[in-house]
Write a protein that holds these residues in place. Structure first.
Motif, PDB file in Angstrom:
ATOM      1  N   GLY A  59      57.856  27.452  34.481  1.00 17.71           N
ATOM      2  CA  GLY A  59      57.352  28.371  35.495  1.00 17.71           C
ATOM      3  C   GLY A  59      56.623  29.539  34.875  1.00 17.71           C
ATOM      4  N   ASN A 121      62.039  28.428  42.407  1.00 15.29           N
ATOM      5  CA  ASN A 121      61.219  27.844  41.348  1.00 15.29           C
ATOM      6  C   ASN A 121      61.367  26.331  41.308  1.00 15.29           C
ATOM      7  OD1 ASN A 121      60.184  30.300  40.524  1.00 15.29           O
ATOM      8  ND2 ASN A 121      61.721  30.617  38.933  1.00 15.29           N
ATOM      9  N   ARG A 124      59.654  24.857  44.333  1.00 14.01           N
ATOM     10  CA  ARG A 124      58.204  24.912  44.126  1.00 14.01           C
ATOM     11  C   ARG A 124      57.764  23.779  43.214  1.00 14.01           C
ATOM     12  NH1 ARG A 124      57.983  29.740  41.755  1.00 14.01           N
ATOM     13  NH2 ARG A 124      57.794  30.766  43.759  1.00 14.01           N
ATOM     14  N   TYR A 125      58.469  23.598  42.098  1.00 10.70           N
ATOM     15  CA  TYR A 125      58.083  22.564  41.145  1.00 10.70           C
ATOM     16  C   TYR A 125      58.259  21.172  41.747  1.00 10.70           C
ATOM     17  CZ  TYR A 125      57.993  19.587  37.055  1.00 10.70           C
ATOM     18  OH  TYR A 125      57.690  18.595  36.174  1.00 10.70           O
ATOM     19  N   TYR A 170      53.009  22.337  32.932  1.00 12.98           N
ATOM     20  CA  TYR A 170      53.845  22.629  34.093  1.00 12.98           C
ATOM     21  C   TYR A 170      53.690  21.581  35.191  1.00 12.98           C
ATOM     22  CZ  TYR A 170      55.591  25.148  38.201  1.00 12.98           C
ATOM     23  OH  TYR A 170      56.261  25.499  39.344  1.00 12.98           O
TER      24      TYR A 170
END
Length: 213
Positions: A59, A121, A124-125, A170
């Motif tokens: 992140g 996080n 989101r990922y 990422y």
């Protein structure tokens, strides 16, 4: 914003900025917990090392965002935070945390607050990684736009402090794929790039591209 976060912000706002130049580590894995960190300007990349010793970007921390929650069992940091450019950071030391939490129901409330950051996080990922490769970059830009907007910055014009290699790492793509997606979105007149600066020229078209994935 709940009472605990208000309390943390009240204390972090009394602390001086600490400058970290590009490439410097703010904290590292297995180091004893020395406090929570809030990025005031600049940005950091968060990553860990795989068993093979490869970096895995997990992140990016933008202005106004927290990082540095330790592993509760060991009391040590579980990954690395590295400045992507000259970065101003404030630290909420363990002693200040004790004061900030005085009168609160439980120290676990603070960890609950910070755990929300981790869950966000991960969510989101997960959302990005489940998309087709040609949509992941668009979702990444959309997410940055939303996060900058929440902190009072322009949602349409902002700087990308991370490299294309970090973005690719990422998103689970290659730098070449990132470059192709940038070219494609520019040709569609959705985005405009100039070095590290980005302008979202047609936010609704970007949204539609993602919704129609």
């Amino acid at each position: 914003m709940d009472t605990i976060e208000h309390s943390l912000l009240a204390f972090i706002n009394t602390q001086p900025d600490q400058l970290y130049h590009k490439g410097r580590w703010i904290y590292g894995v297995d180091k004893p917990f020395s406090g929570l960190f809030m990025v005031m300007s600049g940005a950091t990349r968060l990553y860990r090392l795989t068993e093979e010793g490869d970096e895995l970007v997990t992140g990016f921390c933008l202005p106004g965002e927290w990082c540095g929650l330790p592993d509760l069992s060991s009391g040590c940091y579980t990954g690395y935070a590295q400045a992507l450019d000259t970065c101003a950071v404030r630290c909420l030391s363990p002693a200040l945390l004790e004061k900030a939490l005085a009168g609160q129901g439980s120290r676990r409330d603070m960890y609950s607050l910070m755990s929300n950051v981790i869950r966000q996080n991960k969510k989101r990922y997960f959302q990005i990684s489940k998309a087709r490769a040609d949509v992941r970059f668009a979702m990444f830009i959309q997410d940055l736009s939303r996060r900058f907007s929440l902190r009072g910055y322009s949602p349409r014009e902002f700087r990308l402090p991370m490299t294309r290699g970090d973005i690719a790492n990422y998103l689970g793509l290659t730098p070449e794929t990132i470059s192709r997606e940038i070219t494609k979105l520019e040709q569609l007149n959705i985005l405009h790039f100039r070095r590290h600066f980005i302008t979202i020229q047609h936010p609704r078209v970007l949204d539609a591209l993602i919704l129609n994935k």
